[in-house]
Enzyme design. Sequence first.
Site, PDB file in Angstrom:
ATOM      1  N   GLU A  80      -0.543  -2.669   1.464  1.00  0.00           N
ATOM      2  CA  GLU A  80      -0.018  -2.307   0.138  1.00  0.00           C
ATOM      3  C   GLU A  80      -1.126  -2.269  -0.918  1.00  0.00           C
ATOM      4  O   GLU A  80      -0.857  -2.370  -2.120  1.00  0.00           O
ATOM      5  CB  GLU A  80       1.093  -3.271  -0.290  1.00  0.00           C
ATOM      6  CG  GLU A  80       2.322  -3.280   0.609  1.00  0.00           C
ATOM      7  CD  GLU A  80       3.060  -1.945   0.712  1.00  0.00           C
ATOM      8  OE1 GLU A  80       2.673  -0.984   0.018  1.00  0.00           O
ATOM      9  OE2 GLU A  80       4.007  -1.866   1.507  1.00  0.00           O
ATOM     10  N   HIS A 162      12.973  -3.446   0.408  1.00  0.00           N
ATOM     11  CA  HIS A 162      11.688  -3.987   0.873  1.00  0.00           C
ATOM     12  C   HIS A 162      11.437  -5.417   0.380  1.00  0.00           C
ATOM     13  O   HIS A 162      11.468  -6.354   1.158  1.00  0.00           O
ATOM     14  CB  HIS A 162      10.597  -2.999   0.413  1.00  0.00           C
ATOM     15  CG  HIS A 162       9.224  -3.342   0.875  1.00  0.00           C
ATOM     16  ND1 HIS A 162       8.227  -2.404   1.028  1.00  0.00           N
ATOM     17  CD2 HIS A 162       8.642  -4.527   1.192  1.00  0.00           C
ATOM     18  CE1 HIS A 162       7.126  -2.991   1.458  1.00  0.00           C
ATOM     19  NE2 HIS A 162       7.353  -4.279   1.555  1.00  0.00           N
TER      20      HIS A 162
HETATM   21 ZN   LIG Z   1       6.005  -5.785   1.983  1.00  0.00          ZN
END
Ligand SMILES: [Zn+2]
Length: 219
Positions: A80, A162
């Site tokens: 991320e 998420h």
């Molecule tokens: Zn995550």
Amino acid sequence: MTETFERERQDVLEAVRRIVATGLVAGASGNVSRRIVTPDGDLIAITASRVPYHRFGVDDVLVVDFDIEPVVGDGVPSSESLAHVAIYRARPDVGAVIHTHPVHASAFAAACTPIPAVLDEQVVTLGGPVEVAAYGPSASEQLAQNAVAALGDRAAVLLRHHGAIAVGADLDEAVAVADLTERAAKVCTLAASLGGARPLPDDVVRAEQKIYRMMKGFK
Ligand SMILES: [Zn+2]
């Protein structure tokens, strides 16, 4: 001698240990970063991808630039990283970003429902309700841009289907925001069995948002 940013990487490691200890993350989920300001431009110290937390050490905190090019350390930066960098670019006040998958906040993310402002401390610390970003697949630029848009000038945002992202001026503040986001989600969930949490009155939210913005130094 090349700078190794030992102190900044230790800071990230300590924050990782804190969010593991409080159960905000498990396994190898989630990720933590802090901004490093240098005369040649900003960098970030960020957790490496897919290293289980029980084996996590300072060598698993990498330093990369805003193009996610490696500066210090071997390994793959967090999947991320794009979201972390997008937030640092959009929010000069942000010095640390923490992404977690805690159960209660993730329940709101799964229900695609914002965490309403129901506790006084929520608004002065988080800036208001925690909104849900439009969907973007994990690790995508779309997720990064949607997270930035839904975060606005607040301190926390939910990633649809998420988890959550918390930001702060430094790692201490970001850890506190991550904790409070999960606690507010848990309080709302428990209050559902008591008839449901009631939102704070609008005028109270406005007054508390003013305090939040003043503390952040926003105009
Ligand atoms: Zn995550």
